[in-house]
Design a protein around this motif. Structure first.
Motif, PDB file in Angstrom:
ATOM      1  N   THR A  18       0.775  -1.239   0.240  1.00 45.68           N
ATOM      2  CA  THR A  18      -0.022   0.062   0.046  1.00 45.68           C
ATOM      3  C   THR A  18       0.963   1.215  -0.064  1.00 45.68           C
ATOM      4  OG1 THR A  18      -1.751  -1.230   1.137  1.00 45.68           O
ATOM      5  CG2 THR A  18      -1.902   1.198   1.257  1.00 45.68           C
ATOM      6  N   LEU A  19       1.839   1.228   0.463  1.00 45.23           N
ATOM      7  CA  LEU A  19       2.874   2.580   0.642  1.00 45.23           C
ATOM      8  C   LEU A  19       3.504   2.519  -0.484  1.00 45.23           C
ATOM      9  CD1 LEU A  19       4.385   4.452   2.591  1.00 45.23           C
ATOM     10  CD2 LEU A  19       6.202   2.713   2.685  1.00 45.23           C
ATOM     11  N   LEU A  20       3.674   1.530  -1.275  1.00 49.18           N
ATOM     12  CA  LEU A  20       4.417   1.520  -2.707  1.00 49.18           C
ATOM     13  C   LEU A  20       3.271   2.331  -3.604  1.00 49.18           C
ATOM     14  CD1 LEU A  20       7.013   0.567  -4.142  1.00 49.18           C
ATOM     15  CD2 LEU A  20       5.978  -1.431  -4.897  1.00 49.18           C
ATOM     16  N   TRP A  21       2.088   1.702  -3.298  1.00 50.05           N
ATOM     17  CA  TRP A  21       0.978   2.324  -4.284  1.00 50.05           C
ATOM     18  C   TRP A  21       0.920   3.899  -4.068  1.00 50.05           C
ATOM     19  CZ3 TRP A  21       2.239  -2.268  -5.747  1.00 50.05           C
ATOM     20  CH2 TRP A  21       1.403  -2.765  -6.980  1.00 50.05           C
ATOM     21  N   LEU A  22       0.895   4.073  -2.705  1.00 52.23           N
ATOM     22  CA  LEU A  22       0.680   5.628  -2.332  1.00 52.23           C
ATOM     23  C   LEU A  22       2.031   6.447  -2.790  1.00 52.23           C
ATOM     24  CD1 LEU A  22      -0.860   7.560  -0.453  1.00 52.23           C
ATOM     25  CD2 LEU A  22       0.529   6.837   1.386  1.00 52.23           C
ATOM     26  N   ALA A  23       3.201   5.908  -2.753  1.00 40.70           N
ATOM     27  CA  ALA A  23       4.344   6.633  -3.275  1.00 40.70           C
ATOM     28  C   ALA A  23       4.197   6.955  -4.673  1.00 40.70           C
ATOM     29  CB  ALA A  23       5.496   5.676  -2.769  1.00 40.70           C
ATOM     30  N   LYS A  24       3.506   6.035  -5.612  1.00 43.75           N
ATOM     31  CA  LYS A  24       3.604   6.192  -6.826  1.00 43.75           C
ATOM     32  C   LYS A  24       2.689   7.575  -7.133  1.00 43.75           C
ATOM     33  CE  LYS A  24       0.820   3.255  -8.985  1.00 43.75           C
ATOM     34  NZ  LYS A  24       0.147   2.093  -9.570  1.00 43.75           N
ATOM     35  N   GLY A 121      10.599   5.528   2.856  1.00 43.33           N
ATOM     36  CA  GLY A 121       9.199   5.223   3.285  1.00 43.33           C
ATOM     37  C   GLY A 121       9.252   4.016   4.001  1.00 43.33           C
ATOM     38  N   ILE A 122       8.317   3.881   4.827  1.00 39.42           N
ATOM     39  CA  ILE A 122       8.293   2.821   5.981  1.00 39.42           C
ATOM     40  C   ILE A 122       6.791   2.524   6.328  1.00 39.42           C
ATOM     41  CG2 ILE A 122       9.344   3.991   7.885  1.00 39.42           C
ATOM     42  CD1 ILE A 122      10.059   1.088   8.948  1.00 39.42           C
ATOM     43  N   GLY A 123       6.325   1.339   6.199  1.00 37.98           N
ATOM     44  CA  GLY A 123       4.750   1.228   6.300  1.00 37.98           C
ATOM     45  C   GLY A 123       4.457   0.991   7.831  1.00 37.98           C
ATOM     46  N   ILE A 124       5.180   1.291   8.806  1.00 31.71           N
ATOM     47  CA  ILE A 124       4.834   1.248  10.143  1.00 31.71           C
ATOM     48  C   ILE A 124       3.447   1.801  10.591  1.00 31.71           C
ATOM     49  CG2 ILE A 124       6.962   0.710  11.116  1.00 31.71           C
ATOM     50  CD1 ILE A 124       7.045   3.477  11.858  1.00 31.71           C
ATOM     51  N   SER A 129       0.223  -2.363  16.331  1.00 31.63           N
ATOM     52  CA  SER A 129       1.252  -3.100  16.389  1.00 31.63           C
ATOM     53  C   SER A 129       2.212  -3.095  17.561  1.00 31.63           C
ATOM     54  CB  SER A 129       2.419  -2.262  15.325  1.00 31.63           C
ATOM     55  OG  SER A 129       3.929  -3.143  15.316  1.00 31.63           O
ATOM     56  N   PRO A 130       2.595  -4.327  18.131  1.00 33.92           N
ATOM     57  CA  PRO A 130       3.174  -4.630  19.343  1.00 33.92           C
ATOM     58  C   PRO A 130       4.580  -4.262  19.342  1.00 33.92           C
ATOM     59  CG  PRO A 130       3.179  -6.670  18.323  1.00 33.92           C
ATOM     60  CD  PRO A 130       2.246  -5.744  17.239  1.00 33.92           C
ATOM     61  N   TYR A 131       5.083  -3.901  18.113  1.00 31.83           N
ATOM     62  CA  TYR A 131       6.801  -3.696  18.168  1.00 31.83           C
ATOM     63  C   TYR A 131       7.237  -2.522  18.565  1.00 31.83           C
ATOM     64  CZ  TYR A 131       6.089  -8.181  15.573  1.00 31.83           C
ATOM     65  OH  TYR A 131       6.098  -9.433  15.118  1.00 31.83           O
ATOM     66  N   THR A 164       6.363   8.192   6.883  1.00 33.98           N
ATOM     67  CA  THR A 164       5.558   7.219   7.711  1.00 33.98           C
ATOM     68  C   THR A 164       3.858   7.715   7.739  1.00 33.98           C
ATOM     69  OG1 THR A 164       5.970   8.520   9.602  1.00 33.98           O
ATOM     70  CG2 THR A 164       7.558   6.736   9.318  1.00 33.98           C
ATOM     71  N   PRO A 165       3.552   7.471   6.557  1.00 34.95           N
ATOM     72  CA  PRO A 165       2.101   8.135   6.283  1.00 34.95           C
ATOM     73  C   PRO A 165       1.158   7.146   7.171  1.00 34.95           C
ATOM     74  CG  PRO A 165       2.605   7.020   4.404  1.00 34.95           C
ATOM     75  CD  PRO A 165       4.055   6.961   5.262  1.00 34.95           C
ATOM     76  N   PHE A 166       1.532   5.938   7.567  1.00 37.35           N
ATOM     77  CA  PHE A 166       0.447   4.809   8.280  1.00 37.35           C
ATOM     78  C   PHE A 166       0.748   4.879   9.738  1.00 37.35           C
ATOM     79  CE2 PHE A 166       1.015   2.130   4.256  1.00 37.35           C
ATOM     80  CZ  PHE A 166       0.274   3.149   3.522  1.00 37.35           C
ATOM     81  N   LEU A 167       1.612   5.977  10.337  1.00 38.12           N
ATOM     82  CA  LEU A 167       1.816   6.011  11.725  1.00 38.12           C
ATOM     83  C   LEU A 167       0.577   5.939  12.745  1.00 38.12           C
ATOM     84  CD1 LEU A 167       4.939   7.857  13.174  1.00 38.12           C
ATOM     85  CD2 LEU A 167       4.388   5.501  13.230  1.00 38.12           C
ATOM     86  N   GLY A 168      -0.334   6.769  12.403  1.00 36.71           N
ATOM     87  CA  GLY A 168      -1.432   6.927  13.179  1.00 36.71           C
ATOM     88  C   GLY A 168      -2.719   5.621  12.605  1.00 36.71           C
ATOM     89  N   MET A 169      -2.480   4.892  12.099  1.00 35.68           N
ATOM     90  CA  MET A 169      -3.327   4.072  11.456  1.00 35.68           C
ATOM     91  C   MET A 169      -3.454   2.580  11.893  1.00 35.68           C
ATOM     92  SD  MET A 169      -3.165   5.592   7.557  1.00 35.68           S
ATOM     93  CE  MET A 169      -4.132   4.502   6.751  1.00 35.68           C
ATOM     94  N   SER A 170      -4.436   1.904  11.582  1.00 33.91           N
ATOM     95  CA  SER A 170      -4.618   0.573  11.787  1.00 33.91           C
ATOM     96  C   SER A 170      -4.506  -0.176  10.715  1.00 33.91           C
ATOM     97  CB  SER A 170      -5.927   0.378  12.604  1.00 33.91           C
ATOM     98  OG  SER A 170      -6.861   0.347  11.755  1.00 33.91           O
ATOM     99  N   LYS A 171      -4.212  -1.550  10.881  1.00 31.37           N
ATOM    100  CA  LYS A 171      -4.116  -2.305   9.624  1.00 31.37           C
ATOM    101  C   LYS A 171      -5.460  -2.279   8.808  1.00 31.37           C
ATOM    102  CE  LYS A 171      -1.702  -6.059   8.298  1.00 31.37           C
ATOM    103  NZ  LYS A 171      -0.240  -6.294   8.154  1.00 31.37           N
TER     104      LYS A 171
END
Ligand SMILES: [Zn+2]
Length: 218
Positions: A18-24, A121-124, A129-131, A164-171
Motif C-alpha cells: 500500500t505504501l508503494l502504491w501511495l508513493a506512486k 518510506g516505511i509502512g509502520i 502493532s506490538p513492536y 511514515t504515512p501510516f503511523l496513526g493508522m490501524s491495519k
C-alpha cells in the motif's frame, strides 16, 4: 505537485505494498529496497519483486543481512523457536527481530545518501502493532540520526525525511486505503511461517485476514 523521490522499504506484505502504491501518487521516482535477513518467510521477497516490477520502480535493491539469523532468539530467524499460532500474546512478542527496523532504515539511508534520495518510506502503523520499532518516537529519533550522519545532507544542506504515512493508522485503515489505491492484495504475502498457502493462524495472518475481511475481500 509530486515530490522528487523516495526509497520504499518493501517486504511484500500488504502494508508496504500500500505504501508503494501511495508513493506512486506522491513521488516522481520510486526506488524499493527489500531484505533477506534469514527470515523463515523469505518467500515474501518473490512477492516484493513482483510488486516493485508492477509500479515500475527505478531500481529494486535486495540486500542480505546475515547477522539476524546468527543472533537468533526470535521466532522469525531462529529455527529452534516456533512461530506462535495465535495473535500477539506478549509485548514485545517472540517474533520481534532485534533492531530490525533500525537496521533496515540505516541501510536504506546509505542508499538514499548515494543515490540522492530525499525520502525513505516505511509502512509502520503504531495503532495495532506490538513492536517497539514501529512507533513515532522511533521514527523521529532515527530520522534525526540519519540526517546527522548523511554525506548528502552535509553537502547539500537538505534533509532526508522518513515518510511514515501510516503511523496513526490501524491495519484495517491501511487495507481501506489500499483498496482505494487499487493495491493488488492477492499479490502480497505476510505469513511468518512462510508456507504456501499462508498458515492462516500466525499473528500476521490473523491481522491480515481481519483487515481484508473489513474491506470485503474475504
Ligand atoms: Zn501465517
Amino acid at each position: 505537485m509530486k515530490e522528487k523521490n523516495i526509497i520504499v522499504l518493501l517486504s511484500g506484505g500488504m502494508d508496504s505494498a500500500t505504501l508503494l502504491w501511495l508513493a506512486k501518487e506522491k513521488f516522481e521516482d520510486i526506488y524499493a529496497i527489500s531484505f533477506f535477513y534469514g527470515q523463515k518467510h523469505s518467500i515474501e521477497l518473490e512477492y516484493a519483486k513482483e510488486l516493485a516490477r508492477m509500479v515500475n520502480v527505478k531500481q529494486h535493491f535486495i540486500v542480505e543481512i546475515p547477522h539476524l539469523k546468527q543472533l537468533g532468539k526470535n521466532a522469525l530467524t531462529d529455527d529452534s523457536l516456533e512461530i506462535p499460532s495465535e495473535s500477539y500474546p506478549d509485548e514485545p512478542p517472540i517474533t520481534t527481530v532485534p533492531m530490525r527496523n533500525l537496521t533496515f532504515l540505516s541501510i536504506a539511508a546509505a542508499f538514499a545518501d548515494v543515490y540522492e534520495i530525499e525520502n525513505i518510506g516505511i509502512g509502520i502503523h503504531s495503532l495495532d502493532s506490538p513492536y517497539p520499532d514501529c512507533r513515532a518516537e522511533f521514527a523521529s529519533a532515527t530520522e534525526a540520526a540519519i540526517n546527522s550522519s548523511s554525506v548528502m545532507v552535509a553537502k547539500k544542506k537538505n534533509r532526508i525525511k522518513i515518510y511514515t504515512p501510516f503511523l496513526g493508522m490501524s491495519k484495517v485503515d491501511i487495507a481501506k486505503l489500499g483498496k482505494q489505491l487499487g493495491v493488488p492484495f492477492e499479490k502480497t504475502y505476510s505469513c511468518y511461517k512462510g508456507t504456501n498457502p499462508p498458515c492462516g493462524e500466525c499473528a500476521t495472518c490473523i491481522q491480515r485476514e481481519e483487515a481484508l475481511k473489513s474491506i470485503g475481500l474475504r
